[in-house]
Motif scaffolding. Structure first.
Motif, PDB file in Angstrom:
ATOM      1  N   THR A 102      45.114  28.692  53.461  1.00 37.09           N
ATOM      2  CA  THR A 102      45.520  28.675  51.882  1.00 37.09           C
ATOM      3  C   THR A 102      44.840  30.269  51.012  1.00 37.09           C
ATOM      4  O   THR A 102      43.626  30.515  51.507  1.00 37.09           O
ATOM      5  CB  THR A 102      44.863  27.669  50.673  1.00 37.09           C
ATOM      6  OG1 THR A 102      45.460  26.536  51.335  1.00 37.09           O
ATOM      7  CG2 THR A 102      44.777  28.135  49.406  1.00 37.09           C
ATOM      8  N   LEU A 103      46.032  30.762  50.719  1.00 39.72           N
ATOM      9  CA  LEU A 103      44.782  31.747  49.939  1.00 39.72           C
ATOM     10  C   LEU A 103      45.674  31.744  48.707  1.00 39.72           C
ATOM     11  O   LEU A 103      46.714  30.353  48.173  1.00 39.72           O
ATOM     12  CB  LEU A 103      46.416  33.363  50.786  1.00 39.72           C
ATOM     13  CG  LEU A 103      47.574  32.771  50.448  1.00 39.72           C
ATOM     14  CD1 LEU A 103      47.739  34.274  48.560  1.00 39.72           C
ATOM     15  CD2 LEU A 103      48.136  33.917  51.469  1.00 39.72           C
ATOM     16  N   VAL A 104      45.251  32.653  47.715  1.00 37.08           N
ATOM     17  CA  VAL A 104      45.144  33.056  45.707  1.00 37.08           C
ATOM     18  C   VAL A 104      45.330  34.519  46.035  1.00 37.08           C
ATOM     19  O   VAL A 104      44.415  35.215  46.031  1.00 37.08           O
ATOM     20  CB  VAL A 104      44.189  31.846  45.158  1.00 37.08           C
ATOM     21  CG1 VAL A 104      44.494  32.092  43.864  1.00 37.08           C
ATOM     22  CG2 VAL A 104      43.969  30.644  45.743  1.00 37.08           C
ATOM     23  N   ALA A 105      46.386  35.118  44.845  1.00 35.84           N
ATOM     24  CA  ALA A 105      46.298  35.673  44.322  1.00 35.84           C
ATOM     25  C   ALA A 105      46.624  35.701  43.119  1.00 35.84           C
ATOM     26  O   ALA A 105      46.769  35.307  42.464  1.00 35.84           O
ATOM     27  CB  ALA A 105      47.977  36.854  44.997  1.00 35.84           C
ATOM     28  N   TYR A 106      45.421  37.030  42.945  1.00 32.47           N
ATOM     29  CA  TYR A 106      44.773  37.442  40.640  1.00 32.47           C
ATOM     30  C   TYR A 106      45.200  39.045  41.096  1.00 32.47           C
ATOM     31  O   TYR A 106      45.322  40.187  41.245  1.00 32.47           O
ATOM     32  CB  TYR A 106      43.285  37.156  41.209  1.00 32.47           C
ATOM     33  CG  TYR A 106      42.976  35.997  41.877  1.00 32.47           C
ATOM     34  CD1 TYR A 106      42.652  34.699  41.343  1.00 32.47           C
ATOM     35  CD2 TYR A 106      42.452  36.049  42.638  1.00 32.47           C
ATOM     36  CE1 TYR A 106      42.307  33.215  41.131  1.00 32.47           C
ATOM     37  CE2 TYR A 106      42.039  34.753  43.268  1.00 32.47           C
ATOM     38  CZ  TYR A 106      41.921  33.794  42.804  1.00 32.47           C
ATOM     39  OH  TYR A 106      41.202  32.359  43.181  1.00 32.47           O
ATOM     40  N   LEU A 107      46.026  38.600  40.017  1.00 36.96           N
ATOM     41  CA  LEU A 107      46.719  40.376  39.318  1.00 36.96           C
ATOM     42  C   LEU A 107      45.446  39.967  38.542  1.00 36.96           C
ATOM     43  O   LEU A 107      45.200  39.600  37.804  1.00 36.96           O
ATOM     44  CB  LEU A 107      47.983  40.488  38.743  1.00 36.96           C
ATOM     45  CG  LEU A 107      48.001  41.778  38.262  1.00 36.96           C
ATOM     46  CD1 LEU A 107      48.306  42.395  39.667  1.00 36.96           C
ATOM     47  CD2 LEU A 107      49.794  41.790  37.668  1.00 36.96           C
ATOM     48  N   TYR A 108      45.092  41.610  37.711  1.00 40.40           N
ATOM     49  CA  TYR A 108      44.040  41.658  37.128  1.00 40.40           C
ATOM     50  C   TYR A 108      44.583  42.727  36.581  1.00 40.40           C
ATOM     51  O   TYR A 108      44.298  44.458  37.273  1.00 40.40           O
ATOM     52  CB  TYR A 108      42.623  41.898  37.845  1.00 40.40           C
ATOM     53  CG  TYR A 108      41.702  40.818  38.848  1.00 40.40           C
ATOM     54  CD1 TYR A 108      41.083  40.233  36.887  1.00 40.40           C
ATOM     55  CD2 TYR A 108      41.814  40.082  39.803  1.00 40.40           C
ATOM     56  CE1 TYR A 108      40.222  39.206  37.344  1.00 40.40           C
ATOM     57  CE2 TYR A 108      40.909  38.877  40.107  1.00 40.40           C
ATOM     58  CZ  TYR A 108      40.430  38.002  39.401  1.00 40.40           C
ATOM     59  OH  TYR A 108      39.860  37.376  38.974  1.00 40.40           O
ATOM     60  N   ASP A 109      43.948  43.248  34.932  1.00 40.14           N
ATOM     61  CA  ASP A 109      43.491  44.725  34.398  1.00 40.14           C
ATOM     62  C   ASP A 109      42.209  44.960  34.569  1.00 40.14           C
ATOM     63  O   ASP A 109      41.519  44.025  33.692  1.00 40.14           O
ATOM     64  CB  ASP A 109      43.652  43.956  32.967  1.00 40.14           C
ATOM     65  CG  ASP A 109      43.833  44.883  32.460  1.00 40.14           C
ATOM     66  OD1 ASP A 109      43.742  46.134  32.275  1.00 40.14           O
ATOM     67  OD2 ASP A 109      43.401  44.779  30.682  1.00 40.14           O
ATOM     68  N   VAL A 110      42.256  45.879  35.042  1.00 39.26           N
ATOM     69  CA  VAL A 110      40.849  46.421  35.467  1.00 39.26           C
ATOM     70  C   VAL A 110      40.864  47.986  33.872  1.00 39.26           C
ATOM     71  O   VAL A 110      41.210  49.483  34.590  1.00 39.26           O
ATOM     72  CB  VAL A 110      40.526  46.941  36.568  1.00 39.26           C
ATOM     73  CG1 VAL A 110      39.194  47.197  37.206  1.00 39.26           C
ATOM     74  CG2 VAL A 110      41.070  45.535  37.292  1.00 39.26           C
ATOM     75  N   GLY A 111      39.737  47.691  33.818  1.00 43.77           N
ATOM     76  CA  GLY A 111      38.830  49.194  32.979  1.00 43.77           C
ATOM     77  C   GLY A 111      38.227  49.731  33.063  1.00 43.77           C
ATOM     78  O   GLY A 111      37.836  49.869  35.029  1.00 43.77           O
ATOM     79  N   PRO A 112      37.509  51.184  32.683  1.00 46.52           N
ATOM     80  CA  PRO A 112      36.664  52.173  33.496  1.00 46.52           C
ATOM     81  C   PRO A 112      35.695  51.259  33.955  1.00 46.52           C
ATOM     82  O   PRO A 112      35.372  51.501  35.473  1.00 46.52           O
ATOM     83  CB  PRO A 112      37.010  53.193  31.936  1.00 46.52           C
ATOM     84  CG  PRO A 112      37.485  52.894  31.300  1.00 46.52           C
ATOM     85  CD  PRO A 112      37.931  51.098  31.417  1.00 46.52           C
TER      86      PRO A 112
END
Length: 528
Positions: free
Chosen positions: A436-446
């Protein structure tokens, strides 16, 4: 049969809606009128028993327009209750509808509270019950048989859609926070949605009587009985409105679908896919929130965008009101980041500006350990995102690369808008036959703090260890605004408390990008 990467899920308004319903029950119960003139001008409310399929008693209430009688006929709206909720759930909205000229019948679905029978999870008895309630309304109220509608939240949304598919008397449906594909809702990516299923099962046992079929399904589903996988998928497909698109299109049923971007019970993707296949009058609305939270305040009679849209939809298609709903762009969404509503001619237009982000190199991670990247907590995390703009977060620099694969984009000089469905394509080599894998898309700040934009799980079985295979995964659809100076980051790990994982002890996953089949992340991204 549905796609092998799908599964099922029931529905619930969840703890938030249940709490609101408690307030509804106490705050809106009929009280002694202050004056006879008030009572005579108010809609009439009465509690009745309706015989459902096989004679099962369904507890119901009927709300009729003030002064209804004689030969006058009114459009009728049937509202089944949501999962685990009592029959007073919709009393505030029913009163508003009756006040504008509707007969409203709301009933407690079988298996819950004081209604008879067992919980059938929108099975054939539930569909037959809905048709019996329509029969009863036409025989016992001043309802117009040519103007019949159904509506409701969550479980009620699924039952309403299924009933409309099987009963051409139903001319319009407003299905809020429901499902079109029950299989894809709680088994997406061939992965059991553990917290969602646990919440449903728990509230079902607390407020109702699960039938033998549901009990067996629960045992097989939560017990990961892969020998019964085909049976479980068939069980969900039988309860999926998406299996009856031809019926909707043939009947011409006007269908409104509303959901929240962060719905942890019924993710939005399956509604959008169903919407695109309909050729009838249709409308699709997505807002911030979790399961049923976008419309929950309407249960107390408070101003609520979702219920306002519902009344406009029913007014046009049942009363013939020229309110312009038929001339408006049919897809209406609101970003999780705030701002006004956006409208589109169809769902495809929402994510038309997809960009590919290359996922180069080779990365190997060890399974069975939670890296710290997670999708949050069912019925909590996305409510926080809805009201205080606080989605699940992770410190990207601190994520252990032994357990998490990480790819980062360049920083964006201008603000960006994500609208629609991000998709992952990659090649995986596993040391074990399952995983099993889980993919995450993040908005990353400075400072490296990542706010979760979207995610999705994926499970595989019966793969040859050491042999690469391609993976295509759709993340849950969303609308999110990325500030200038931020970057997008993809994280993949193997454990998330939201899901049941299938990683054998000692498993390792390697992600690669062959020259003949490069890995990438497709993101529906455009500059603001």
């Amino acid at each position: 049969m549905g796609h092998p990467h799908k599964a099922l899920r029931t529905s619930t308004t969840g703890a938030v809606s249940a709490a609101l319903l408690a307030g509804t029950a106490f705050g809106l119960a009929p009280a002694a009128p202050a004056a006879a003139t008030e009572a005579s001008s108010a809609p009439g409310i009465r509690f009745v028993d309706i015989r459902g399929d096989g004679g099962t008693v369904l507890k119901a209430n009927v709300v009729t327009p003030a002064g209804a009688g004689g030969s006058s006929r009114y459009p009728v709206v049937v509202l089944p209750t949501s999962w685990a909720t009592p029959q007073v759930e919709y009393l505030a909205q029913a009163t508003k509808l009756a006040g504008s000229g509707y007969v409203v019948v709301t009933y407690n679905v079988r298996g819950f509270w004081q209604s008879g029978g067992n919980i059938e999870v929108a099975g054939p008895p539930d569909i037959a019950d809905a048709r019996k309630v329509v029969d009863w309304a036409l025989a016992n109220t001043p309802a117009d048989p040519s103007r019949v509608g159904m509506a409701g939240m969550s479980y009620a949304a699924g039952i309403s859609l299924l009933a409309a598919a099987h009963d051409d008397r139903i001319k319009a449906v407003a299905a809020l926070s429901g499902w079109a594909d029950l299989t894809d809702s709680i088994y997406s990516g061939r992965t059991q949605h553990l917290q969602a299923a646990g919440l449903l099962v728990g509230t079902g046992h607390l407020t109702g009587r699960p039938g033998p079929e549901l009990q067996q399904f629960t045992k097989d589903f939560l017990g990961s009985n892969l020998d019964k996988e085909d049976e479980m998928i068939a069980w969900g497909d039988k309860r999926s409105p998406s299996a009856h698109v031809d019926r909707f299109n043939r009947n011409g049923t006007a269908v409104m679908l509303g959901n929240a971007w962060g719905d942890t019970i019924f993710p939005p993707n399956q509604y959008a896919e169903f919407y695109e296949r309909l050729t009838v009058p249709k409308r699709l609305e997505f807002r911030p929130g979790d399961h049923a939270t976008a419309e929950a305040t309407g249960l107390l009679g408070l101003p609520n965008d979702t219920w306002t849209s519902t009344r406009r939809w029913l007014d046009h298609h049942l009363k013939g009101t020229d309110n312009g709903v038929d001339r408006e762009p049919p897809v209406r969404i609101k970003s999780r980041s705030g701002g006004p509503y956006e409208t589109y001619p169809d769902w495809k237009s929402v994510g038309a500006d997809a960009r590919k982000v290359a996922l180069g190199g080779t990365k190997t991670i060890h399974a069975n350990i939670d890296s710290g990247a997670n999708g949050g907590i069912v019925m909590l995390s996305n409510v926080l995102d809805q009201f205080v703009k606080l989605p699940p977060v992770a410190s990207i620099p601190l994520l252990p690369r032994r357990y998490a694969a990480v790819w980062q984009s360049e920083r964006h000089g201008a603000p960006q808008r994500i609208r629609g469905t991000a998709k992952l394509h990659t090649t995986i080599t596993s040391t074990k036959e399952s995983g099993t894998l889980v993919a995450y898309l993040y908005d990353v700040g400075p400072l490296g703090l990542g706010k979760l934009v979207s995610h999705a799980p994926y499970t595989f079985h019966d793969r040859t260890p050491g042999k690469p295979f391609p993976v295509d995964l759709e993340l849950f659809s969303t609308a999110y605004d990325v500030p200038a100076g931020h970057r997008l980051t993809l994280v993949v790990d193997t454990v998330d408390p939201l899901y049941i994982e299938h990683n054998p002890s000692g498993a390792q996953l390697t992600f690669s990008s062959p020259a003949t089949d490069p890995s990438y992340m497709s993101v529906p991204l455009r500059e603001q």
